[in-house]
Design a protein around this motif. Sequence first.
Motif, PDB file in Angstrom:
ATOM      1  N   ILE A 219       0.756  -1.208  -0.029  1.00 45.89           N
ATOM      2  CA  ILE A 219      -0.009  -0.023  -0.126  1.00 45.89           C
ATOM      3  C   ILE A 219       1.048   1.019  -0.092  1.00 45.89           C
ATOM      4  O   ILE A 219       1.894   1.440   0.656  1.00 45.89           O
ATOM      5  CB  ILE A 219      -0.859   0.274   1.338  1.00 45.89           C
ATOM      6  CG1 ILE A 219      -1.975  -1.049   1.227  1.00 45.89           C
ATOM      7  CG2 ILE A 219      -1.583   1.408   1.179  1.00 45.89           C
ATOM      8  CD1 ILE A 219      -2.896  -1.371   0.191  1.00 45.89           C
ATOM      9  N   TRP A 221       0.529   5.654   0.285  1.00 43.44           N
ATOM     10  CA  TRP A 221      -0.013   6.640   0.885  1.00 43.44           C
ATOM     11  C   TRP A 221      -0.045   8.219   0.267  1.00 43.44           C
ATOM     12  O   TRP A 221      -0.680   9.005   0.669  1.00 43.44           O
ATOM     13  CB  TRP A 221       0.305   6.694   2.464  1.00 43.44           C
ATOM     14  CG  TRP A 221      -0.172   5.409   3.207  1.00 43.44           C
ATOM     15  CD1 TRP A 221       0.921   4.377   3.382  1.00 43.44           C
ATOM     16  CD2 TRP A 221      -1.290   5.067   3.615  1.00 43.44           C
ATOM     17  NE1 TRP A 221       0.311   3.405   3.876  1.00 43.44           N
ATOM     18  CE2 TRP A 221      -0.956   3.826   4.143  1.00 43.44           C
ATOM     19  CE3 TRP A 221      -2.700   5.842   3.701  1.00 43.44           C
ATOM     20  CZ2 TRP A 221      -2.059   2.949   4.735  1.00 43.44           C
ATOM     21  CZ3 TRP A 221      -3.380   4.877   4.523  1.00 43.44           C
ATOM     22  CH2 TRP A 221      -3.287   3.686   5.050  1.00 43.44           C
ATOM     23  N   SER A 222       0.690   8.264  -0.786  1.00 41.91           N
ATOM     24  CA  SER A 222       0.973   9.378  -1.535  1.00 41.91           C
ATOM     25  C   SER A 222       1.787   9.127  -2.758  1.00 41.91           C
ATOM     26  O   SER A 222       2.173   8.004  -2.788  1.00 41.91           O
ATOM     27  CB  SER A 222       1.646  10.503  -0.662  1.00 41.91           C
ATOM     28  OG  SER A 222       2.915  10.095  -0.386  1.00 41.91           O
ATOM     29  N   ASP A 225       5.242   8.632  -1.500  1.00 44.95           N
ATOM     30  CA  ASP A 225       5.524   7.393  -0.984  1.00 44.95           C
ATOM     31  C   ASP A 225       5.807   6.384  -2.115  1.00 44.95           C
ATOM     32  O   ASP A 225       6.411   5.430  -1.857  1.00 44.95           O
ATOM     33  CB  ASP A 225       4.334   7.037  -0.001  1.00 44.95           C
ATOM     34  CG  ASP A 225       4.587   5.631   0.819  1.00 44.95           C
ATOM     35  OD1 ASP A 225       5.552   5.524   1.321  1.00 44.95           O
ATOM     36  OD2 ASP A 225       3.650   5.028   1.088  1.00 44.95           O
ATOM     37  N   ARG A 226       5.007   6.681  -3.158  1.00 45.93           N
ATOM     38  CA  ARG A 226       4.935   5.636  -4.195  1.00 45.93           C
ATOM     39  C   ARG A 226       6.303   5.396  -4.648  1.00 45.93           C
ATOM     40  O   ARG A 226       6.869   4.535  -5.010  1.00 45.93           O
ATOM     41  CB  ARG A 226       3.669   5.843  -5.327  1.00 45.93           C
ATOM     42  CG  ARG A 226       3.815   4.774  -6.382  1.00 45.93           C
ATOM     43  CD  ARG A 226       2.920   5.256  -7.291  1.00 45.93           C
ATOM     44  NE  ARG A 226       1.368   5.363  -6.863  1.00 45.93           N
ATOM     45  CZ  ARG A 226       0.367   4.572  -6.805  1.00 45.93           C
ATOM     46  NH1 ARG A 226       0.527   3.092  -7.528  1.00 45.93           N
ATOM     47  NH2 ARG A 226      -0.891   4.761  -6.274  1.00 45.93           N
ATOM     48  N   SER A 343      -2.647   2.259  -4.429  1.00 44.03           N
ATOM     49  CA  SER A 343      -3.065   3.236  -3.376  1.00 44.03           C
ATOM     50  C   SER A 343      -4.005   2.740  -2.176  1.00 44.03           C
ATOM     51  O   SER A 343      -4.383   1.729  -2.302  1.00 44.03           O
ATOM     52  CB  SER A 343      -3.976   4.155  -4.186  1.00 44.03           C
ATOM     53  OG  SER A 343      -3.394   4.789  -5.378  1.00 44.03           O
ATOM     54  N   GLU A 344      -3.811   3.475  -1.224  1.00 41.66           N
ATOM     55  CA  GLU A 344      -4.569   3.198   0.041  1.00 41.66           C
ATOM     56  C   GLU A 344      -5.911   3.190  -0.278  1.00 41.66           C
ATOM     57  O   GLU A 344      -6.673   3.901  -1.033  1.00 41.66           O
ATOM     58  CB  GLU A 344      -4.211   4.337   1.169  1.00 41.66           C
ATOM     59  CG  GLU A 344      -4.184   5.682   0.814  1.00 41.66           C
ATOM     60  CD  GLU A 344      -5.805   6.244   0.820  1.00 41.66           C
ATOM     61  OE1 GLU A 344      -6.440   5.529   1.649  1.00 41.66           O
ATOM     62  OE2 GLU A 344      -5.976   7.114   0.374  1.00 41.66           O
ATOM     63  N   TRP A 349      -5.924   9.698   0.655  1.00 44.99           N
ATOM     64  CA  TRP A 349      -4.607  10.272   0.812  1.00 44.99           C
ATOM     65  C   TRP A 349      -3.921  10.115  -0.714  1.00 44.99           C
ATOM     66  O   TRP A 349      -3.031  10.861  -0.896  1.00 44.99           O
ATOM     67  CB  TRP A 349      -3.929   9.526   1.941  1.00 44.99           C
ATOM     68  CG  TRP A 349      -4.206   9.653   3.410  1.00 44.99           C
ATOM     69  CD1 TRP A 349      -4.907   8.711   3.951  1.00 44.99           C
ATOM     70  CD2 TRP A 349      -4.121  10.843   4.188  1.00 44.99           C
ATOM     71  NE1 TRP A 349      -5.450   9.058   5.087  1.00 44.99           N
ATOM     72  CE2 TRP A 349      -4.691  10.441   5.259  1.00 44.99           C
ATOM     73  CE3 TRP A 349      -3.413  12.082   3.991  1.00 44.99           C
ATOM     74  CZ2 TRP A 349      -4.713  11.411   6.390  1.00 44.99           C
ATOM     75  CZ3 TRP A 349      -3.455  12.758   4.943  1.00 44.99           C
ATOM     76  CH2 TRP A 349      -4.091  12.433   6.053  1.00 44.99           C
ATOM     77  N   ASP A 350      -4.236   9.182  -1.396  1.00 40.01           N
ATOM     78  CA  ASP A 350      -3.548   9.007  -2.544  1.00 40.01           C
ATOM     79  C   ASP A 350      -4.723   8.380  -3.592  1.00 40.01           C
ATOM     80  O   ASP A 350      -4.911   7.404  -3.722  1.00 40.01           O
ATOM     81  CB  ASP A 350      -2.457   7.767  -2.515  1.00 40.01           C
ATOM     82  CG  ASP A 350      -2.054   7.731  -4.002  1.00 40.01           C
ATOM     83  OD1 ASP A 350      -1.966   8.616  -4.687  1.00 40.01           O
ATOM     84  OD2 ASP A 350      -1.200   6.450  -4.285  1.00 40.01           O
TER      85      ASP A 350
END
Length: 481
Positions: A219, A221-222, A225-226, A343-344, A349-350
């Motif tokens: 997962i 979160w942005s 983050d990816r 994505s979460e 968030w994303d």
Amino acid sequence: MQDWQQIQQALKQHWGYEALRPPQDQVIRTLLDKRDALVVLPTGFGKSLCFQVTALLQTGVTLVVSPLIALMEDQVQELWQRKLPAACLHSELDPALRKRVLKALEDNRLRLLYLGPETLFSPRVWQHLQQPQVRINGLIVDEAHTLVHWGGSFRPDYRRLGLLRPALTWKGEAFPIAAFTATADPQTQSRLQQALDLRDPARIEVDPIRPNLSLNISIVWSVADRRRQLLRFLQKNSGSGLVYVRTRRDGQALTEWLESQNFQTATYHGGLDSGSRRQLERAWLQGELRFLVCTNAFGMGINKPDVRWVLHFQPPPDLTDYVQEVGRGGRDGGFCRALMLVSEPTGFWDPSDRQRNAYFHQQQQRIEARARLLLKTLPDQGSYTNIPTAEDRVALGVLQEMGCLQWQDPFCFQIRQRRWQPYSRPDPWEGMAALINTRGCRWQVLLQHFGYQNGNQTCGTCDNCCRSSSSGAGIRPLRWV
């Protein structure tokens, strides 16, 4: 039917193999028996060898419909190196070479001719296929899942392939049609049989499970983050690999960012010219580039045995694409790690995955709206060549699938009914969502989706199975065959 000893001799002489791997022998016998076939074998099982050997042992030409120019050229180049009579026809071919290929077809000097559906139905090629001296031994639809998954969106000529055989049967004995693919769930198989007009086809299947391929999902979160997770993965996993994205724009943006992080890579997509594609393929195959950032245009028919990892920067649209793409890894039997970043689940968030899926869904709705409008304006009988835009030709395919339109031959259609009915089909994302959200074995989800049953056993290699094992839960691993 050919003597089996003759087949083994050709196999050894031209390919250097002492024996076939099951079920290649069954596929070859089926094709030599002139029987229609639906062949579903995982990546790396040597599907192309089956129809290449068969074509070599017969007189006349076997037509191979292939979705990508790069795939055609790669296979023909390998056949040329073995001094076998093969050629390809496509839009980027030099005019002089195209003329020589058509002359070889007319003189029955080819055993294999690779071409796309658009080229197959082009006036000049069609004229040559209708020459009385041209003998057609069979039609092979390679990577046949693209007929269903691409034919409905931007390759409408795929939908006319089932009309090829009746249009050319006046020349003599009807030739067999065979569909080859690595992935086809039961619905896709049914649609392939219908679209290609397969007659009592032999179904030869092997399930897609790969014991050396570890499936993992993480997962994010942005957007940041990816990219961070991608960076960590690249730092931790050595060896050759692939990074898959959904669109050309995504690929180009990601490549620029990776280069800013001191990674040497490049973007591969279907919009590149032939020379650029060849250059990138060679650089990756020879290890000059450790990995490529690519769309689903990359990988079909390209054989690099030692791919140690495959990362999906974004989830593919369906499980067919997913299995095709992770299947590029570990073809030598060595361990390969596959990671998909998603994505979460709330999308708060994303929202990028949700937005991307919504865009593709809107595209499908736009095609259906165009089909509905076209149904009101089309004449009762019409010609495909008079349909001016690619969008309208795709819409014709929708009307064909709905039963509103039928083809009288590859070029002329007739309206059957003008009543619009709600056009619905299963959402391909449902299968992907099941894979992402399962707490059980991920390979079990794939097996069930593609119509294979393996009880309640688990793979022991995906992230969920490894977590269960480390926590002390009982594991019944799948028996690898």
